[in-house]
Design an enzyme around this catalytic site. Structure first.
Site, short mmCIF file in Angstrom:
data_model
loop_
_atom_site.label_atom_id
_atom_site.label_comp_id
_atom_site.label_asym_id
_atom_site.label_seq_id
_atom_site.Cartn_x
_atom_site.Cartn_y
_atom_site.Cartn_z
N GLY A 140 42.93 -36.18 -33.17
CA GLY A 140 44.01 -37.16 -32.99
C GLY A 140 43.47 -38.56 -33.08
O GLY A 140 43.81 -39.44 -32.30
N ARG A 148 45.46 -42.81 -34.34
CA ARG A 148 46.17 -43.88 -33.61
C ARG A 148 45.84 -43.77 -32.13
O ARG A 148 45.21 -42.80 -31.68
CB ARG A 148 47.68 -43.84 -33.87
CG ARG A 148 48.38 -42.57 -33.45
CD ARG A 148 49.84 -42.58 -33.91
NE ARG A 148 50.45 -41.26 -33.80
CZ ARG A 148 51.20 -40.87 -32.76
NH1 ARG A 148 51.45 -41.69 -31.77
NH2 ARG A 148 51.72 -39.66 -32.74
N ASP A 155 44.64 -30.26 -37.89
CA ASP A 155 45.82 -30.07 -37.03
C ASP A 155 45.39 -29.06 -35.98
O ASP A 155 45.22 -27.87 -36.27
CB ASP A 155 46.99 -29.53 -37.87
CG ASP A 155 48.24 -29.27 -37.03
OD1 ASP A 155 48.14 -29.24 -35.78
OD2 ASP A 155 49.32 -29.08 -37.62
N VAL A 156 45.21 -29.52 -34.74
CA VAL A 156 44.63 -28.64 -33.71
C VAL A 156 45.55 -27.48 -33.34
O VAL A 156 45.12 -26.49 -32.76
CB VAL A 156 44.22 -29.43 -32.44
CG1 VAL A 156 43.27 -30.56 -32.78
CG2 VAL A 156 45.44 -29.95 -31.68
N SER A 214 44.17 -36.08 -17.95
CA SER A 214 45.03 -37.06 -17.28
C SER A 214 45.01 -36.74 -15.79
O SER A 214 44.95 -35.57 -15.41
CB SER A 214 46.46 -36.93 -17.82
OG SER A 214 47.35 -37.63 -16.98
N TYR A 237 53.53 -31.36 -19.51
CA TYR A 237 52.31 -32.15 -19.70
C TYR A 237 51.31 -31.88 -18.57
O TYR A 237 50.13 -31.62 -18.81
CB TYR A 237 52.68 -33.63 -19.75
CG TYR A 237 51.54 -34.57 -20.04
CD1 TYR A 237 51.08 -34.73 -21.34
CD2 TYR A 237 50.95 -35.32 -19.04
CE1 TYR A 237 50.04 -35.61 -21.63
CE2 TYR A 237 49.92 -36.21 -19.32
CZ TYR A 237 49.47 -36.35 -20.62
OH TYR A 237 48.45 -37.23 -20.89
N THR A 253 51.04 -29.39 -16.33
CA THR A 253 50.44 -28.05 -16.27
C THR A 253 49.48 -27.84 -17.44
O THR A 253 48.46 -27.17 -17.30
CB THR A 253 51.51 -26.93 -16.26
OG1 THR A 253 52.36 -27.07 -17.40
CG2 THR A 253 52.34 -26.97 -14.97
N LYS A 275 47.59 -30.19 -18.79
CA LYS A 275 46.35 -30.91 -18.47
C LYS A 275 45.58 -30.24 -17.34
O LYS A 275 44.35 -30.25 -17.31
CB LYS A 275 46.65 -32.38 -18.15
CG LYS A 275 47.16 -33.20 -19.34
CD LYS A 275 46.14 -33.29 -20.49
CE LYS A 275 46.57 -34.30 -21.56
NZ LYS A 275 45.63 -34.38 -22.68
#
Ligand code: NAP
Length: 235
Positions: free
Chosen positions: A16, A19, A63-64, A144, A159, A161, A163
């Site tokens: 990623g 950007r 593309d992961v 995060s 998000y 769960t 992380k």
């Protein structure tokens, strides 16, 4: 937070990387001597972005969330460099702060796990032999504090769960890679003003600095930890 500064000849891959925090991490790594591959979904756009950072930065298609892509990228890195010194698992999607776990959007939840967890996992597995070949490999999972069980409450269910699971994976990978000299850590960049973070967060340079710190740890640095700005966070 200090960063070891001589990294000429080393190779890093940032997923990623076209950007946001990934792009700034690539810029900072190139600035201290790394050859940097930015993993991108759209190679033509990635190449255009890479050119803005100078000759030390190149784009690689990754593309992961695509099942074979990590193996293809690993084969390319292996044939060109024979090793990988730093892998930054940065790509992530679906920050969903206003969603509720009791009204689950399974499409969003599944997509979040496919990229944020399984993506990072398959990239780590594909590249681990090359990190081992470095002798001083560093694997940085960009996480995060939203994934911290210690402070977790309502909000951002997909998000958070994903992380938290990435943090668990960080512990397991750190243990499995300890013998290969690879240090594996989860890093929270803080709230950063990007497309994901929105306006009001801190500048990308500050968010990326903690990732670069983990990417450039000395051999006796920590592994299996969770940090922001070089300071430990509660799991
Ligand atoms: P962003 O601006 O939304 O950028 C996300 C990046 O991930 C883009 O380059 C995107 O590429 C890429 N990506 C998404 N899905 C991908 C896939 N399947 N394969 C490859 N690349 C993919 O996000 P950001 O704010 O820079 O966040 C970077 C990292 O920091 C993430 O792990 C995020 O969870 C974490 N983080 C951010 C904040 C914050 O406040 N911003 C806070 C805590 C943690 P495309 O251009 O192709 O979509």
């Amino acid at each position: 937070m200090t960063t070891n500064t001589d990294h000429s000849g080393k190779v890093a891959l940032v997923t990623g990387g076209n950007r946001g925090i990934g792009l700034e991490t690539a810029r900072q790594l190139a600035e201290i001597g790394f050859t940097v591959l930015i993993g991108v979904r759209d190679l033509a756009k990635g190449e255009t972005v890479a050119r803005t950072l100078g000759s030390a930065v190149e784009a690689i298609e990754l593309d992961v969330a695509a099942s074979e892509a990590a193996d293809r990228a690993a084969a390319e890195v292996g044939s060109r460099f024979g090793r990988l010194d730093v892998l930054v698992n940065n790509a992530a999607i679906h920050y969903d702060p206003s969603a509720q776990a009791l009204r689950p959007d399974w499409t969003v939840i599944r997509e979040a796990f496919e990229t944020n967890v399984f993506g990072a996992w398959r990239v780590a597995a594909a590249l681990a032999p090359l990190l081992g070949a470095s002798g001083h490999g560093r694997l940085v999972n960009v996480s995060s504090e939203g994934g911290s069980l210690a402070s977790m409450g309502a909000g951002a269910p997909a998000y958070s769960t994903s992380k938290a699971t990435l943090n668990a994976l960080t512990r397991i990978l750190a243990a499995e890679l300890r013998g290969a000299g690879v240090l594996v850590n989860a890093i929270c960049p803080g709230w950063v003003a990007t497309d994901m973070g929105g306006p009001g967060g801190r500048p990308v340079a500050q968010g990326a600095a903690g990732i670069v710190w983990a990417a450039t740890l000395p051999d006796d640095g920590p592994t299996g930890g969770f940090f922001r700005d070089g300071k430990r966070l509660a799991w």
